[in-house]
Design an enzyme around this catalytic site. Structure first.
Site, PDB file in Angstrom:
ATOM      1  N   GLU A 172       0.799  -1.237   0.000  1.00 20.16           N
ATOM      2  CA  GLU A 172       0.000   0.000   0.000  1.00 20.16           C
ATOM      3  C   GLU A 172       0.828   1.282   0.000  1.00 20.16           C
ATOM      4  OE1 GLU A 172      -2.837  -0.436   3.209  1.00 20.16           O
ATOM      5  OE2 GLU A 172      -3.479  -2.395   2.479  1.00 20.16           O
ATOM      6  N   GLU A 219      -6.045 -10.655  -1.270  1.00 22.86           N
ATOM      7  CA  GLU A 219      -6.821 -10.450  -0.037  1.00 22.86           C
ATOM      8  C   GLU A 219      -8.320 -10.409  -0.359  1.00 22.86           C
ATOM      9  OE1 GLU A 219      -5.357  -7.104   2.280  1.00 22.86           O
ATOM     10  OE2 GLU A 219      -3.275  -7.572   1.782  1.00 22.86           O
ATOM     11  N   ASP A 258      -1.178  -4.075  -3.259  1.00 15.01           N
ATOM     12  CA  ASP A 258      -1.969  -2.861  -2.973  1.00 15.01           C
ATOM     13  C   ASP A 258      -3.444  -3.122  -3.282  1.00 15.01           C
ATOM     14  OD1 ASP A 258      -2.528  -0.154  -2.292  1.00 15.01           O
ATOM     15  OD2 ASP A 258      -0.666   0.507  -3.253  1.00 15.01           O
TER      16      ASP A 258
END
Ligand code: G3I
Length: 356
Positions: A163, A268, A205
């Site tokens: 990120e 994720e 990210d």
């Protein structure tokens, strides 16, 4: 005639009750027929993972059994983050992460490491650290190389930096950028590579599916890394998404990532149903089906990228009750393929449909 109408009404009521659901467990949609030994890991043509909580692995056998049964790749949801591993400058606490690694190895799972450098989950000794740029560089390098060396030969891959970008495509003005300068991301990859030349290194990210600007900035950075010879092997698309996200955006994100030639990890994944934060929302059969359709689409598009680039798809935890989303947003939600009782949801069957 009256009697017949009554029976019809009962049947209609029964069917309508069956198509609804309660707020705690799964929907009551009849599951499709699959072979009794069907699991995600023995059906999907690429690795399928979940992130896991160490305390659930240790204390909930339904959970640990499902982790063993359904997945062939595991990520620690929190145990390998900076704050967990490195609570003070000269102390590393490996206990939880080592437990996780032993569990994964004993059960023949690939381990994806998450994450070496992030602006969150930092211990206070880092956020309060005082030092010049050399001292900060040394702090970052030492953390990365100590952690990579500790897990060398056990962990297949790392999210090296997590990120680093804002949604508008600018480099996030994190503590790392402030202390280490704009090119710190490249140096993180170089330091990780020095510590283990065999481990696969990913940039991870979120937002690829909703911000084309952010996506372009990340891809531009990674293409530049490749031309500079910075060791990077993969791109992680977090995909904390929701069921109303358009198929076109999802396809654009996956296709653009594959265009880098790097390995692509949907790292994720969860598909939220309550992005509007409605405190009274309940899980209906219709919502569960729409979620299944979105899971199906994601798996279908992912499966179409070149085989060598399919690093795999990881969901962010296993059952709805384990998800970070209800906790983080203080709302009911059911983002995962298993319900609160670890039963397969329509989303699970959507995944199987997606790779048919
Ligand atoms: O374990 C403690 C518990 O002992 C304590 O009582 C409780 C009180 O708040 O906190 C518990 O720790 C929490 C931990 O999750 C376990 O539930 C932390 O406060 C909380 O900050 C932590 O949140 C995690 C978050 O990252 C921050 O590290 C979430 O579980 C985790 O799902 C989330 O994961 C991130 C990825 O790493 C990066 N991408 C986004 C994703 C979602 O935010």
């Amino acid at each position: 005639m009256k009697k017949r109408c009554f029976y019809i009404a009962i049947v209609v009521l029964f069917l309508s009750a069956c198509s609804k659901s309660n707020n705690t467990g799964g929907t009551t949609v009849t599951p499709p027929i699959v072979a009794p030994d069907t699991t995600l890991q023995n059906t999907l043509p690429f690795p399928i993972g979940a992130s896991v909580s160490i305390s659930l692995l240790q204390n909930n056998t339904k959970y640990s059994n499902l982790a063993k049964k359904e997945y062939n790749s595991l990520t620690a949801e929190n145990a390998m983050k900076f704050a967990g591993l490195h609570p003070s400058q000269n102390t590393y606490t490996w206990t939880d992460a080592d437990y996780f690694v032993n569990f994964a190895q004993a059960n023949n799972k690939r381990i994806h490491g998450h994450t070496l450098l992030w602006h969150q989950s930092l211990p206070s000794w880092v956020t309060n650290f005082v030092g010049d740029s050399t001292a900060w560089e040394n702090l970052m390098k030492t953390h990365i190389q100590t952690v990579v060396a500790h897990f060398k030969g056990k962990v297949a891959s790392w999210d090296v930096v997590n990120e680093a970008f804002e949604d508008n495509g600018s480099l996030r003005n994190s503590i790392w950028r402030q202390k280490l300068g704009n090119d710190y991301v490249a140096r993180c990859f170089q330091y990780a590579y020095q510590a283990d030349t065999s481990v696969l290194l990913f940039y991870n990210d979120y937002g690829h599916e909703y911000s084309s600007t952010k996506r372009a900035a990340i891809i531009n950075m990674l293409n530049t890394f490749k031309s500079r010879g910075v060791p990077v092997h993969g791109i992680g698309l977090q995909f904390h998404t929701n069921y109303t996200q358009s198929d076109a955006n999802i396809a654009a994100a996956i296709t653009a990532a594959a265009g880098t030639g790097l390995k692509v990890h949907i790292s994720e994944l969860d598909v939220a149903l309550n992005a509007g934060n409605n405190p009274a929302l309940t899980l209906t059969a219709s919502l569960a089906e729409q979620q299944a359709t979105k899971y199906k689409f994601i798996f279908k598009i992912y499966n179409a990228i070149p085989a060598a680039q399919k690093f795999g798809i990881t969901t962010w935890n296993i059952g709805d009750a384990d998800s970070w989303i209800p906790r983080q947003y203080n709302r009911p939600d059911w983002p995962l393929p298993f319900d609160g009782n670890y039963l397969r949801k329509p989303a699970y069957y959507g995944i199987l449909d997606g790779i048919k």
